[in-house]
Motif scaffolding. Sequence first.
Motif, short mmCIF file in Angstrom:
data_model
loop_
_atom_site.label_atom_id
_atom_site.label_comp_id
_atom_site.label_asym_id
_atom_site.label_seq_id
_atom_site.Cartn_x
_atom_site.Cartn_y
_atom_site.Cartn_z
N ILE A 1 -9.65 37.63 -17.64
CA ILE A 1 -9.49 39.05 -17.98
C ILE A 1 -8.80 39.20 -19.34
O ILE A 1 -9.20 40.03 -20.16
CB ILE A 1 -8.72 39.78 -16.86
N LEU A 2 -7.79 38.37 -19.59
CA LEU A 2 -7.07 38.44 -20.88
C LEU A 2 -7.99 38.15 -22.06
O LEU A 2 -7.96 38.86 -23.07
CB LEU A 2 -5.91 37.44 -20.88
N VAL A 3 -8.82 37.11 -21.94
CA VAL A 3 -9.71 36.80 -23.08
C VAL A 3 -10.83 37.83 -23.21
O VAL A 3 -11.36 38.05 -24.29
CB VAL A 3 -10.29 35.36 -23.05
N TYR A 4 -11.15 38.49 -22.11
CA TYR A 4 -12.18 39.55 -22.17
C TYR A 4 -11.62 40.81 -22.84
O TYR A 4 -12.27 41.41 -23.69
CB TYR A 4 -12.68 39.90 -20.76
N GLU A 5 -10.40 41.18 -22.47
CA GLU A 5 -9.83 42.45 -22.93
C GLU A 5 -9.20 42.37 -24.32
O GLU A 5 -8.96 43.40 -24.94
CB GLU A 5 -8.80 42.96 -21.92
N ASN A 6 -8.89 41.15 -24.79
CA ASN A 6 -8.26 41.01 -26.11
C ASN A 6 -9.29 40.64 -27.17
O ASN A 6 -9.75 39.50 -27.21
CB ASN A 6 -7.18 39.92 -26.07
N PRO A 7 -9.62 41.60 -28.06
CA PRO A 7 -10.61 41.32 -29.09
C PRO A 7 -10.22 40.12 -29.96
O PRO A 7 -11.07 39.44 -30.52
CB PRO A 7 -10.64 42.61 -29.93
N SER A 8 -8.91 39.86 -30.05
CA SER A 8 -8.44 38.76 -30.91
C SER A 8 -8.72 37.38 -30.30
O SER A 8 -8.65 36.36 -30.99
CB SER A 8 -6.94 38.89 -31.15
N ALA A 9 -9.01 37.33 -29.00
CA ALA A 9 -9.27 36.04 -28.34
C ALA A 9 -10.57 35.46 -28.87
O ALA A 9 -11.61 36.10 -28.82
CB ALA A 9 -9.34 36.22 -26.83
N LYS A 10 -10.49 34.21 -29.38
CA LYS A 10 -11.68 33.57 -29.94
C LYS A 10 -11.73 32.11 -29.49
O LYS A 10 -10.70 31.47 -29.30
CB LYS A 10 -11.61 33.57 -31.48
N GLY A 11 -12.93 31.58 -29.34
CA GLY A 11 -13.09 30.15 -29.07
C GLY A 11 -12.77 29.73 -27.65
O GLY A 11 -12.94 30.49 -26.70
N ARG A 12 -12.27 28.50 -27.52
CA ARG A 12 -11.98 27.90 -26.21
C ARG A 12 -10.52 28.14 -25.84
O ARG A 12 -9.68 28.25 -26.73
CB ARG A 12 -12.22 26.38 -26.25
N HIS A 13 -10.24 28.17 -24.53
CA HIS A 13 -8.87 28.38 -24.06
C HIS A 13 -8.55 27.39 -22.95
O HIS A 13 -9.00 27.57 -21.81
CB HIS A 13 -8.68 29.81 -23.57
N LEU A 14 -7.78 26.37 -23.28
CA LEU A 14 -7.32 25.42 -22.26
C LEU A 14 -6.46 26.18 -21.25
O LEU A 14 -5.61 26.97 -21.64
CB LEU A 14 -6.49 24.31 -22.92
N CYS A 15 -6.72 25.95 -19.95
CA CYS A 15 -6.05 26.74 -18.92
C CYS A 15 -5.46 25.82 -17.84
O CYS A 15 -6.08 25.55 -16.82
CB CYS A 15 -7.07 27.72 -18.32
N LEU B 1 -1.68 12.10 -22.84
CA LEU B 1 -0.30 12.47 -23.12
C LEU B 1 0.06 13.74 -22.36
O LEU B 1 -0.69 14.71 -22.38
CB LEU B 1 -0.11 12.72 -24.63
N ARG B 2 1.21 13.72 -21.70
CA ARG B 2 1.65 14.90 -20.96
C ARG B 2 2.17 15.97 -21.92
O ARG B 2 2.69 15.64 -22.99
CB ARG B 2 2.76 14.51 -19.98
N ALA B 3 2.05 17.22 -21.54
CA ALA B 3 2.57 18.32 -22.36
C ALA B 3 2.90 19.50 -21.48
O ALA B 3 2.09 19.88 -20.63
CB ALA B 3 1.54 18.72 -23.41
N LYS B 4 4.07 20.07 -21.66
CA LYS B 4 4.48 21.18 -20.80
C LYS B 4 3.72 22.47 -21.12
O LYS B 4 3.05 23.03 -20.28
CB LYS B 4 6.00 21.39 -20.92
N ASN B 5 3.83 22.94 -22.38
CA ASN B 5 3.17 24.20 -22.73
C ASN B 5 1.89 23.95 -23.51
O ASN B 5 1.82 24.24 -24.70
CB ASN B 5 4.13 25.09 -23.53
N LEU C 1 -3.51 30.84 -24.41
CA LEU C 1 -3.41 31.83 -23.31
C LEU C 1 -1.99 32.37 -23.20
O LEU C 1 -1.77 33.54 -22.88
CB LEU C 1 -3.86 31.20 -21.99
N MET C 2 -0.99 31.51 -23.45
CA MET C 2 0.39 31.97 -23.39
C MET C 2 0.66 33.02 -24.47
O MET C 2 1.38 34.00 -24.24
CB MET C 2 1.34 30.77 -23.51
N GLU C 3 0.05 32.83 -25.61
CA GLU C 3 0.21 33.83 -26.69
C GLU C 3 -0.44 35.16 -26.33
O GLU C 3 -0.05 36.20 -26.84
CB GLU C 3 -0.38 33.28 -28.01
#
Length: 323
Positions: free
Chosen positions: A237-251, A286-290, A295-297
């Motif tokens: 929903i976030l990537v649909y509703e935000n025109p600024s969302a572009k490309g791929r989004h790791l989730c 490699l592990r990574a927390k954030n 998507l967090m942005e």
Amino acid sequence: MSTEREVVCVTGASGGIGSWLVHLLLQRGYSVHATVKNLQDEKETKHLEALEGAATRLHLFEMDLLQYDTVSAAVKGCSGVFHLASPCIVDEVQDPQKQLLDPAVKGTINVLTAAKEAGVKRVVVTSSISAITPSPNWPADKIKNEECWADQDYCNQNGLWYPLSKTLAEKAAWEFAEEKGLDVVVVNPGTVMGPMISPSLNASMLMLLRLLQGCTETYENFFMGSVHFKDVALAHILVYENPSAKGRHLCVEAISHYGDFVAKVADLYPNYNVPKLPRETQPGLLRAKNAATKLMELGLEFRCMDEIIKEGVESLKSKGFIS
């Protein structure tokens, strides 16, 4: 942005993520065209019809990804499309072309073609971390991100048909978007678990169930981290509703190894037959927390692994899969 009465289509609506997405869209006031494989199968329809808002704003469509007219009928009249429908088989596949590759790739092209024809403003394609990993040639000292793609040759040589299907389908979507001028954004979820709305187990919840029953499989090429059903639906929903969302989004709530996940399940549920696995189950990851920064942005706050596991296990109990 007022969503009241905006009509969107969700393909593969009866599945684990699809059910959650339909639920949240209805909650937000959208009208939803939801596609299922078989309208006569209550396992696909009943839980969707029971959702709040479904009586007035949910319309079910029977769709076959490879039959264009059924795709076009579901998409017609919609301003947005969420394309989730794609077969997910991580066990042995008898006929990869027929079972996985054709429905994933040709199905995606059919959905995008119908969306273009219907004048849809944005399509959200559900890809997967399986289009990011396995990627053995990725630099060993660099955390995997949206720039990383699963290695098609490696998938082919090792019979990893599911990652291959997701990679080919996503690449086909980007190609189509560029050639035909269609606005496409992509979500790449990890292993999706938590409370189920759908009565059937998705591949990830089946993995959790098998783990509780003592399965020692390490899912070496299929794991990069876990994520809650609701968070994946929200990400769409976030990537649909935000025109600024572009490309791929790791989730994913974090990039982790399957071994980390197994240790956490064993810790939370010592009374189950959870096997002891090595911590390093995903070679070179490699592990990574954030890790899901994009998507967090956009404002997504991920539920942690503890919560995902607890709600997943409770859901398996309440639905009678385990006692």
